[in-house]
Design a protein around this motif. Structure first.
Motif, mmCIF file in Angstrom:
data_model
loop_
_atom_site.group_PDB
_atom_site.id
_atom_site.type_symbol
_atom_site.label_atom_id
_atom_site.label_comp_id
_atom_site.label_asym_id
_atom_site.label_seq_id
_atom_site.Cartn_x
_atom_site.Cartn_y
_atom_site.Cartn_z
ATOM 1 N N HIS A 174 1.506 0.490 -29.299
ATOM 2 C CA HIS A 174 1.750 0.649 -30.737
ATOM 3 C C HIS A 174 0.552 0.223 -31.580
ATOM 4 O O HIS A 174 0.717 -0.224 -32.717
ATOM 5 N N GLU A 176 -2.633 0.191 -34.038
ATOM 6 C CA GLU A 176 -2.909 0.866 -35.310
ATOM 7 C C GLU A 176 -4.380 0.706 -35.667
ATOM 8 O O GLU A 176 -5.022 -0.290 -35.313
ATOM 9 N N VAL A 187 -3.572 3.392 -42.900
ATOM 10 C CA VAL A 187 -3.001 2.750 -41.720
ATOM 11 C C VAL A 187 -2.531 3.872 -40.802
ATOM 12 O O VAL A 187 -1.605 4.608 -41.140
ATOM 13 N N ARG A 189 -1.323 5.115 -36.979
ATOM 14 C CA ARG A 189 -0.773 4.739 -35.671
ATOM 15 C C ARG A 189 -1.463 5.549 -34.579
ATOM 16 O O ARG A 189 -1.506 6.776 -34.646
ATOM 17 N N PHE A 204 -4.045 10.394 -33.645
ATOM 18 C CA PHE A 204 -3.004 9.643 -34.333
ATOM 19 C C PHE A 204 -1.658 10.357 -34.254
ATOM 20 O O PHE A 204 -1.571 11.536 -33.906
ATOM 21 N N ASN A 235 -2.189 -4.765 -34.163
ATOM 22 C CA ASN A 235 -0.880 -4.560 -33.559
ATOM 23 C C ASN A 235 -0.949 -4.233 -32.066
ATOM 24 O O ASN A 235 -0.299 -3.306 -31.584
ATOM 25 N N SER A 308 4.918 1.483 -40.136
ATOM 26 C CA SER A 308 5.253 1.388 -38.715
ATOM 27 C C SER A 308 5.869 2.674 -38.178
ATOM 28 O O SER A 308 5.858 2.911 -36.967
ATOM 29 N N GLY A 311 2.995 5.828 -40.744
ATOM 30 C CA GLY A 311 1.631 5.572 -41.171
ATOM 31 C C GLY A 311 1.549 5.421 -42.672
ATOM 32 O O GLY A 311 2.564 5.388 -43.385
#
Length: 591
Positions: A174, A176, A187, A189, A204, A235, A308, A311
């Motif tokens: 997970h 980021e 942000v 992921r 991503f 993370n 989370s 994004g």
């Protein structure tokens, strides 16, 4: 007995339980150690008002006793809840947090099981130890040591970085990336990595992958002088290697913490947030909430979970893009320069969210340890505001006011609703301390005011902010819309631009007839080494479409200002270091 009579009797019984002997029936006391809750006190007040057929009740007061009043759901205040004062005794805290206990030592780390919340696993993006915000595990302790991207492949929707930068997270489920982009951070992921020699392609998850590579502004920078956009990774348990960092393992639902020297988590106060919003005041256009006041209440511990799951790709001031793409050919706009992009926006959550209300005030309140924004006057709010409040340790914007274009409305189009009640007006934000905000989303600001009218932002002190101090206006066009007669006066803004440039102490957008920016002091800007353009910072900045705004008698150490693609009618008068010293002395919070 009729059901309505039962409700009235229940309300009266609650009042008797809430108040000590000798207190009038208009005072309801809420203890922090059990018994009637704040929501139950509001229900009791509502039923009192409903039973008052003669209309003899005046303002009702809810006294919050000292202690932590933990919420498991937001307090919702409706039109039926009118003319109520919530007064906090010294130390009265309305919290969306929960304590994490049962810590055990595993090598260098402390580990604890995270409890479920309302029947499901609790997920959060912030954690506080003894009142200090801990660091979500990341790959750099010093942001000046961030890696920089190598290239952007928009066709394949891949971002290329040094392979060395991602070697620790190759198996992290997970992880980021937080990507620095001119005036925003995204942000993103991470879905997968592909290593090719000394470089790696980062792929991503959707929807942020599509938006990130289709939207043109802001954009990751690839330059000839080596100032490519910087990023950090977060993370992943593999990055948990510095004291003060933490990591939440979603598979086992355990939280890990690397202690600072001397920290023993068995005796520490560790808090994580359960809620995104603590209080929502929500009426309608025809039945607004009226006459609500919070005095001396502390609001604490919220999160914002959307990054989370989806994004976070913002356009500006934390307003995130739900869709965006480049226009070719560019759109021709009358009286404006050509437009090269389209964008539609969403708005992050806030600890306190207000919509369709009037005469709603927050006085002497504290808002601290928040993951989203602090106080948000969303739409349809009139003759309301905040005074002498303190906002500290906030992940996004400190105070937000007005629309930033409704979700279905393309954000560059002029916004003038047929029902002008939608436009927030007559707001007052004064004598507030806004400190250490935008510490999660660096592209947020101290006070973000969008489409507002007759709004006063006066004598606030804004410091330790990642980007701009006060942002006023929206739209990137010079058309006459719904903004007018706003005042930004006597504010003290210092130690700003901690992480982002293309920045100012006070920044404006759009046509705002009658707007006055006067008697402010802007000084002490940070110099982050990873800013995309180290020279692109300003004390005062009137950006695209700014029109019919007067800026006068503002003290700055030098005349470093920008007027970018402005419209007509702006008046710049007597700004800079020559301004009388009495203005410097009067700026900021009044005694």
């Amino acid at each position: 007995m009729k059901k309505s009579h039962l409700l009235i009797l229940s309300a009266i019984a609650l009042i008797c339980l809430c108040r000590p002997t000798g207190i009038s029936a208009q005072d309801l006391h809420v203890r922090a150690d059990g018994g009637p809750t704040l929501a139950e006190a509001f229900r009791a007040a509502r039923e009192m008002r409903r039973a008052d057929t003669l209309g003899t009740l005046g303002t009702l007061t809810i006294q919050l006793e000292r202690g932590i009043h933990r919420l498991k759901e937001p307090l919702v205040i409706r039109p039926e809840d009118r003319d109520i004062v919530v007064r906090g005794r010294d130390g009265a805290v309305v919290s969306g947090g929960i304590a994490i206990t049962g810590w055990k030592r595993e090598g260098k780390l402390w580990v604890a099981q995270v409890p479920d919340f309302n029947g499901r696993a609790l997920e959060f993006r912030q954690l506080w130890v003894n009142g200090r915000k801990a660091v979500r595990a990341r790959d750099v302790a010093d942001f000046e040591q961030m890696h920089r991207i190598r290239s952007v492949d928009k066709q394949r929707r891949e971002l290329w970085v040094p392979s060395e930068a991602v070697k620790k997270i190759r198996k992290a489920p997970h992880a980021e990336m937080v990507l620095h982009e001119m005036w925003c951070v995204s942000v993103l992921r991470i879905a997968s990595l592909r290593i090719e020699g000394d470089s790696a392609a980062v792929i991503f998850h959707e929807p942020e992958r599509r938006i990130q590579f289709e939207h043109p502004w802001p954009t990751p920078m690839v330059t000839n002088d080596g100032r490519n956009s910087a990023f950090y990774l977060t993370n992943a348990k593999e990055l948990l290697d510095e004291p003060g960092e933490w990591y939440l393992d979603l598979a086992t639902h355990k939280v890990y913490y690397y202690p600072l020297a001397g920290e023993d988590l068995r005796t520490a106060e560790v808090t994580v947030p359960m809620l995104e919003t603590l209080v929502r005041i929500a009426g309608t256009a025809d039945t607004p909430v009226s006459g609500i006041r919070f005095e001396g209440v502390t609001f604490s511990h919220t999160t914002w979970r959307r990054p989370s799951f989806e994004g976070h790709v913002p356009l500006q001031a934390g307003m995130y893009l739900t869709d965006a793409y480049k226009l070719r050919p560019q759109m021709v706009r009358r009286d404006n320069h050509k437009l090269d992009n389209q964008g539609w926006l969403g708005r992050a959550t806030a600890a306190i969210a207000c919509s369709w209300c009037e005469n709603v005030f927050f006085e002497g309140c504290d808002l601290r340890h928040l993951g989203g924004s602090g106080l948000d006057f969303e739409e349809g709010v009139h003759h309301s505001g905040a005074t002498r409040c303190t906002l500290q340790d906030i992940g996004m914007n400190g105070i937000v006011a007005g629309s930033f274009s409704p979700a279905p409305h393309e954000t560059h189009k002029p916004y003038r609703p047929s029902d002008l009640r939608e436009v927030c007006s007559g707001l007052t934000i004064s004598d507030c301390l806004i400190d250490d905000v935008a510490n999660d989303d660096w592209g947020c600001v101290g006070i973000a005011a969008g489409y507002v009218a007759e709004t006063t932002i006066a004598h606030n002190e804004i410091r330790e902010v990642s980007y701009t101090g006060i942002s006023l206006g929206w739209g990137w066009n010079r058309d006459l819309v719904c903004m007018h007669d706003n005042r930004v006066e006597g504010n003290l803004i210092h130690h700003y631009a901690k992480h982002m440039y293309d920045v100012a102490g006070i920044y404006t957008l759009g046509n705002q007839p009658g707007t006055l920016i006067e008697g402010n002091v802007v000084r002490d800007i940070y110099t982050p080494g990873y800013a995309h353009d180290p020279h692109h910072w300003f004390y005062l900045y009137t950006d695209e479409g700014s029109s019919n705004i007067t800026l006068r008698n503002n003290w700055t150490p030098e005349e470093k200002y920008l007027q970018n693609a402005n419209g007509p009618g702006n008046l710049w008068e007597h700004n800079g270091p020559m301004v009388d010293d009495s203005i410097r002395q009067r700026a900021g919070i009044r005694p």
